[in-house]
Scaffold this motif. Structure first.
Motif, PDB file in Angstrom:
ATOM      1  N   HIS A 140       0.804  -1.221   0.000  1.00 61.44           N
ATOM      2  CA  HIS A 140       0.000   0.000   0.000  1.00 61.44           C
ATOM      3  C   HIS A 140       0.842   1.278   0.000  1.00 61.44           C
ATOM      4  O   HIS A 140       0.553   2.213  -0.750  1.00 61.44           O
ATOM      5  CB  HIS A 140      -0.977  -0.003   1.183  1.00 61.44           C
ATOM      6  CG  HIS A 140      -1.833   1.222   1.245  1.00 61.44           C
ATOM      7  ND1 HIS A 140      -2.818   1.490   0.313  1.00 61.44           N
ATOM      8  CD2 HIS A 140      -1.847   2.260   2.123  1.00 61.44           C
ATOM      9  CE1 HIS A 140      -3.415   2.627   0.617  1.00 61.44           C
ATOM     10  NE2 HIS A 140      -2.834   3.117   1.707  1.00 61.44           N
ATOM     11  N   ASP A 141       1.882   1.323   0.815  1.00 56.74           N
ATOM     12  CA  ASP A 141       2.712   2.531   0.874  1.00 56.74           C
ATOM     13  C   ASP A 141       3.372   2.834  -0.466  1.00 56.74           C
ATOM     14  O   ASP A 141       3.507   4.004  -0.852  1.00 56.74           O
ATOM     15  CB  ASP A 141       3.766   2.423   1.969  1.00 56.74           C
ATOM     16  CG  ASP A 141       3.174   2.555   3.362  1.00 56.74           C
ATOM     17  OD1 ASP A 141       2.046   3.084   3.494  1.00 56.74           O
ATOM     18  OD2 ASP A 141       3.836   2.110   4.328  1.00 56.74           O
ATOM     19  N   GLU A 142       3.771   1.794  -1.200  1.00 58.38           N
ATOM     20  CA  GLU A 142       4.378   2.003  -2.519  1.00 58.38           C
ATOM     21  C   GLU A 142       3.359   2.566  -3.512  1.00 58.38           C
ATOM     22  O   GLU A 142       3.671   3.475  -4.278  1.00 58.38           O
ATOM     23  CB  GLU A 142       4.969   0.702  -3.041  1.00 58.38           C
ATOM     24  CG  GLU A 142       6.217   0.279  -2.297  1.00 58.38           C
ATOM     25  CD  GLU A 142       6.804  -0.998  -2.856  1.00 58.38           C
ATOM     26  OE1 GLU A 142       7.004  -1.076  -4.087  1.00 58.38           O
ATOM     27  OE2 GLU A 142       7.054  -1.916  -2.061  1.00 58.38           O
ATOM     28  N   ARG A 153       0.637   4.283  -2.759  1.00 61.91           N
ATOM     29  CA  ARG A 153       0.309   5.645  -2.327  1.00 61.91           C
ATOM     30  C   ARG A 153       1.433   6.609  -2.705  1.00 61.91           C
ATOM     31  O   ARG A 153       1.183   7.730  -3.162  1.00 61.91           O
ATOM     32  CB  ARG A 153       0.041   5.681  -0.833  1.00 61.91           C
ATOM     33  CG  ARG A 153      -0.473   7.050  -0.382  1.00 61.91           C
ATOM     34  CD  ARG A 153      -0.853   7.122   1.073  1.00 61.91           C
ATOM     35  NE  ARG A 153       0.141   6.463   1.903  1.00 61.91           N
ATOM     36  CZ  ARG A 153      -0.146   5.758   2.975  1.00 61.91           C
ATOM     37  NH1 ARG A 153      -1.375   5.609   3.370  1.00 61.91           N
ATOM     38  NH2 ARG A 153       0.816   5.194   3.683  1.00 61.91           N
ATOM     39  N   SER A 154       2.673   6.202  -2.544  1.00 63.15           N
ATOM     40  CA  SER A 154       3.807   7.037  -2.911  1.00 63.15           C
ATOM     41  C   SER A 154       3.813   7.315  -4.415  1.00 63.15           C
ATOM     42  O   SER A 154       4.046   8.455  -4.848  1.00 63.15           O
ATOM     43  CB  SER A 154       5.109   6.359  -2.490  1.00 63.15           C
ATOM     44  OG  SER A 154       6.205   7.099  -2.912  1.00 63.15           O
TER      45      SER A 154
END
Length: 169
Positions: A14-16, A18-19
């Motif tokens: 998820h963080d990738e 979103r980034s």
């Protein structure tokens, strides 16, 4: 925060996503299962998350169209659909671009990016301060704007006056 496979995979990627979304100013990023048409991932998880693009409430939207298009494409190809108001995103105008996702040579789904009108405007108006007399805008086949005219953004009254005096009036 639960022990499901989905939660573990979501936490990992998820963080990738979103980034990437923030780096390129997309509105949302989706992963759609090719066999079912289910939206299995969304960065923002609006009303469309976990719905079905073949039979669900958004089956007649431009995201459903770009998904169907992507499922007909070969690896490395993509599809773009025209801008429409998109209810799950508060009726904001949105366009979508999609490409099929493959695993081991088998098409398993689609990766879809939601492109807001703001992003299109930024690409058309590199000089957002109005320091240029050159201005671009996009009209759809229905003769409605798909972008905001730069002069309008910087001088709405002057733009309306110019439009009234133009050959389009």
């Amino acid at each position: 925060n639960n022990a499901t496979d989905y939660a573990r995979v979501h936490e990992k990627y998820h963080d990738e996503f979103r980034s990437f979304l923030n780096s390129f100013d997309y509105y949302d990023i989706f992963l759609v299962d090719g066999a079912s048409g289910n939206i299995v991932y969304s960065v923002f998880k609006e009303l469309d998350f976990a719905t079905n693009l073949l039979h669900g409430p958004y089956k007649d939207t431009n995201i459903a169209q770009v998904f169907r298009n992507a499922m007909e494409l070969n690896q490395g190809e993509y599809s773009v659909v025209d801008m429409q108001r998109y209810r799950p995103s508060y009726d904001a105008p949105a366009s979508f671009i999609a490409s099929p996702v493959f695993e081991g040579g088998k098409k398993i789904g689609a990766l879809i990016f939601q492109i807001p009108v703001k992003k299109i405007d930024e690409l058309l108006h590199a000089d957002s301060k109005g320091k240029t007399d050159i201005s671009y805008f996009i009209l759809g086949e229905d003769r409605k704007y798909r972008s905001e005219e730069n002069y309008f953004i910087n001088d709405a009254k002057g733009f309306v006056k110019q439009l009234r005096n133009s050959k389009f009036a």
